[in-house]
Design an enzyme around this catalytic site. Structure first.
Site, mmCIF file in Angstrom:
data_model
loop_
_atom_site.group_PDB
_atom_site.id
_atom_site.type_symbol
_atom_site.label_atom_id
_atom_site.label_comp_id
_atom_site.label_asym_id
_atom_site.label_seq_id
_atom_site.Cartn_x
_atom_site.Cartn_y
_atom_site.Cartn_z
ATOM 1 N N LYS A 27 -35.518 12.549 12.518
ATOM 2 C CA LYS A 27 -36.341 11.991 13.595
ATOM 3 C C LYS A 27 -35.465 11.335 14.675
ATOM 4 O O LYS A 27 -35.674 11.558 15.864
ATOM 5 C CB LYS A 27 -37.269 10.964 12.930
ATOM 6 C CG LYS A 27 -38.296 10.326 13.764
ATOM 7 C CD LYS A 27 -39.390 9.734 12.873
ATOM 8 C CE LYS A 27 -39.084 8.350 12.338
ATOM 9 N NZ LYS A 27 -39.145 7.285 13.334
ATOM 10 N N ARG A 32 -33.506 11.923 20.420
ATOM 11 C CA ARG A 32 -32.376 11.914 21.364
ATOM 12 C C ARG A 32 -32.119 13.310 21.917
ATOM 13 O O ARG A 32 -31.855 13.472 23.118
ATOM 14 C CB ARG A 32 -31.127 11.347 20.666
ATOM 15 C CG ARG A 32 -31.247 9.836 20.436
ATOM 16 C CD ARG A 32 -30.236 9.339 19.420
ATOM 17 N NE ARG A 32 -30.198 7.897 19.328
ATOM 18 C CZ ARG A 32 -31.064 7.155 18.621
ATOM 19 N NH1 ARG A 32 -32.044 7.733 17.956
ATOM 20 N NH2 ARG A 32 -30.941 5.842 18.594
ATOM 21 N N ARG A 127 -45.040 -4.972 18.335
ATOM 22 C CA ARG A 127 -43.597 -5.022 18.011
ATOM 23 C C ARG A 127 -42.825 -5.612 19.192
ATOM 24 O O ARG A 127 -43.235 -5.497 20.339
ATOM 25 C CB ARG A 127 -43.097 -3.612 17.642
ATOM 26 C CG ARG A 127 -43.737 -3.144 16.339
ATOM 27 C CD ARG A 127 -43.260 -1.786 15.925
ATOM 28 N NE ARG A 127 -41.839 -1.762 15.610
ATOM 29 C CZ ARG A 127 -41.170 -0.651 15.337
ATOM 30 N NH1 ARG A 127 -41.799 0.515 15.356
ATOM 31 N NH2 ARG A 127 -39.882 -0.698 15.055
ATOM 32 N N GLN A 173 -31.849 1.145 18.728
ATOM 33 C CA GLN A 173 -32.808 1.382 19.810
ATOM 34 C C GLN A 173 -32.440 0.554 21.040
ATOM 35 O O GLN A 173 -32.497 1.048 22.173
ATOM 36 C CB GLN A 173 -34.228 1.061 19.335
ATOM 37 C CG GLN A 173 -34.709 2.041 18.272
ATOM 38 C CD GLN A 173 -36.099 1.738 17.762
ATOM 39 O OE1 GLN A 173 -36.703 0.732 18.116
ATOM 40 N NE2 GLN A 173 -36.608 2.598 16.906
ATOM 41 N N ASP A 318 -34.049 1.461 7.211
ATOM 42 C CA ASP A 318 -35.262 2.271 6.993
ATOM 43 C C ASP A 318 -35.458 2.621 5.517
ATOM 44 O O ASP A 318 -36.542 3.070 5.125
ATOM 45 C CB ASP A 318 -35.200 3.561 7.818
ATOM 46 C CG ASP A 318 -35.398 3.279 9.313
ATOM 47 O OD1 ASP A 318 -35.843 2.168 9.655
ATOM 48 O OD2 ASP A 318 -35.104 4.175 10.128
ATOM 49 N N ARG A 349 -42.404 -5.079 6.663
ATOM 50 C CA ARG A 349 -42.099 -4.312 5.450
ATOM 51 C C ARG A 349 -41.716 -5.199 4.266
ATOM 52 O O ARG A 349 -41.775 -4.744 3.117
ATOM 53 C CB ARG A 349 -41.013 -3.266 5.736
ATOM 54 C CG ARG A 349 -41.551 -2.124 6.578
ATOM 55 C CD ARG A 349 -40.530 -1.041 6.859
ATOM 56 N NE ARG A 349 -41.164 0.072 7.569
ATOM 57 C CZ ARG A 349 -40.504 0.991 8.258
ATOM 58 N NH1 ARG A 349 -39.178 0.945 8.336
ATOM 59 N NH2 ARG A 349 -41.167 1.966 8.864
ATOM 60 N N ARG A 391 -43.332 4.678 5.984
ATOM 61 C CA ARG A 391 -42.352 4.469 4.904
ATOM 62 C C ARG A 391 -42.950 3.684 3.735
ATOM 63 O O ARG A 391 -42.525 3.854 2.592
ATOM 64 C CB ARG A 391 -41.090 3.793 5.443
ATOM 65 C CG ARG A 391 -40.425 4.627 6.545
ATOM 66 C CD ARG A 391 -38.960 4.371 6.725
ATOM 67 N NE ARG A 391 -38.519 4.920 8.006
ATOM 68 C CZ ARG A 391 -38.217 6.201 8.219
ATOM 69 N NH1 ARG A 391 -38.293 7.078 7.240
ATOM 70 N NH2 ARG A 391 -37.839 6.613 9.420
#
Ligand code: S3P
Length: 430
Positions: A27, A32, A127, A173, A318, A349, A391
């Site tokens: 991903k 990109r 976020r 990011q 992640d 998370r 996830r």
């Protein structure tokens, strides 16, 4: 497994998984490859573009910005228009659930001679975006947010001002956003990175970097030209992670994972799992499109708990939800520290894994910057939620396979954000 209209999946205990795992293309690399192809002067080809929702959000935004994208036999052809060829979109750009789309695209749009609005779904809209609007404003971009959150309204501002920016948070990011804005700035923009984060942007663009002490300096010149090319996208290590852990914790299991991307800034989980006792073999290592990939084989292993903290946390950020599942099945205690960033992902998370594992009878303690998990007892069945996070959905599915009774996962459809074939793959391997 069965799926109700509310996308609640029931995972039955597994007696072991065997076979070759079909993994989605990476991903991070896909976002990109699409963005860089749009900014190149000419047509680029991407072999194996993911069908997952997040990278598709990036494609949809690029189409709205006037980029022509065609399906081909092997993937996509993206007809790039060069650095100055994007067109204003009449309607807001919908980034869906994808933080990478919103943050990287903002870097590009900050330096355009037209205005744009970026919106996201409910999760993306809470976020933190101050981490990109702050540095972009230092470059003279004009951006409004709602108390640091999307929607983001970006007004025309070209050229931007180049700058040297020490990253206050280990985030690929944020790094990529500022470097992309640097394309539309006068002079050289430099990122100073103390804690390494995934390096796909600098690697794929071939940017120059050097190290001073422990810090990496990565630079981009304004008007740096991006050449059209062919991108081949490896299988996503972060998707492979679910099956690496399943391979270790389930009895009588042997899984083969072909063509997995092994960029060293992404594969810390391999080191952690091996330190826990995992039997994982790496075969046929090769380099394709500047990224190392290899075939992985994993089999049932006796795992031990351990402490995870410091710089490796950014590398495995992640993979921590699925690492928590490995920890629950390992002998002894696993302590994950320095992971406050987990609270800013698609859901919190840390909270989500504490909630999910507790529901299955695991002894787990929530801490501000991580969790402590006491492993070694068997998991019970129970009801858990994905909290709308891909996830978490997939981590709880693997936990469900290792449980003694069925596990019901509410909101299982979230898996398709990064891995649409996950449930079918799981079923096939039983
Ligand atoms: C990503 C960077 C990471 C990661 C995300 C993808 C990327 O986020 O969690 O899934 O492709 O650059 P942060 O940069 O916020 O750490």
């Amino acid at each position: 497994m069965s799926q109700s209209p509310k996308a609640t999946r029931i995972i039955q205990p597994s007696r072991g998984l065997v076979g070759s795992v079909e993994l989605p293309p990476d991903k991070s690399i896909a976002h990109r490859a699409a963005l860089f192809s749009a900014l190149a002067d000419g047509t680029s080809h991407i072999v194996g573009f993911p069908e997952a929702e997040d990278p598709q959000s990036t494609l949809a935004c690029l189409r709205q910005l006037g980029i022509r994208i065609e399906d081909t036999d092997t993937g996509l052809a993206i007809h790039g228009k060069g650095l100055h060829g994007l067109k204003a979109s009449d309607t807001p750009l919908d980034c869906g659930n994808s933080g990478t789309t919103m943050r990287l695209l903002s870097g590009i749009l900050a330096g355009q001679p037209f205005s744009s609005t970026l919106v996201g779904d409910a999760s993306l809209s809470v976020r933190p975006m101050g981490r990109i609007t702050d540095p972009l404003r230092l470059m003279n971009a004009e951006i409004d947010s709602t108390e640091g959150h999307a929607p983001l309204h970006i007004r025309a501002a070209y050229p931007l001002k180049a700058m040297e920016y020490p990253l206050p948070v280990a985030s690929a990011q944020v790094k990529s956003c500022v470097l992309l804005a640097g394309l539309f700035a006068k002079g050289t923009t430099t990122i100073i990175e103390d804690i390494p984060s995934r390096d796909h942007t600098e690697r794929m663009l071939g940017l120059s970097s050097f190290t001073v002490g422990s810090a990496k300096h990565i630079s981009i010149d304004g008007d740096f030209s991006i050449l059209p090319r062919m991108w081949s996208i490896p299988a996503d290590f972060s998707a492979a992670a679910f099956f690496l852990v399943a391979g270790c914790i389930l009895p009588d299991t042997a899984l083969h994972l072909p063509r997995v991307g092994l960029n060293p800034s992404r594969t810390g989980l391999l080191d952690v799992l091996r330190a826990m006792g995992a039997d994982i073999q790496i075969r046929n290592e090769r380099v394709v499109s500047g990224e190392t990939l290899a075939d992985l084989d994993v089999r049932t292993s006796a795992l031990n708990g351990l402490e995870v903290k410091g710089d490796i946390v950014a590398n495995i950020i992640d993979e921590i939800p699925i690492l928590c599942v490995a920890a629950a099945l390992a002998e002894g205690t696993t302590h994950i520290k320095d992971a406050t960033e987990l609270r800013h992902k698609e859901t919190d998370r840390i909270r989500a894994m504490v909630d999910g594992l507790s529901a299955l009878g695991v002894q787990v303690t929530e801490q501000e910057d991580g969790l402590e998990i006491t492993g070694g007892t068997s998991l019970s069945g129970g009801d858990v939620s994905s909290f709308g996070d891909h996830r978490i959905a997939m981590s709880m599915a693997i936990a469900g396979l290792a449980a003694s009774e069925p596990v019901r996962i509410e909101g299982s459809q979230a898996a398709s954000i990064s891995y649409p074939g996950f449930w079918d793959t799981l079923e096939r391997l039983r």
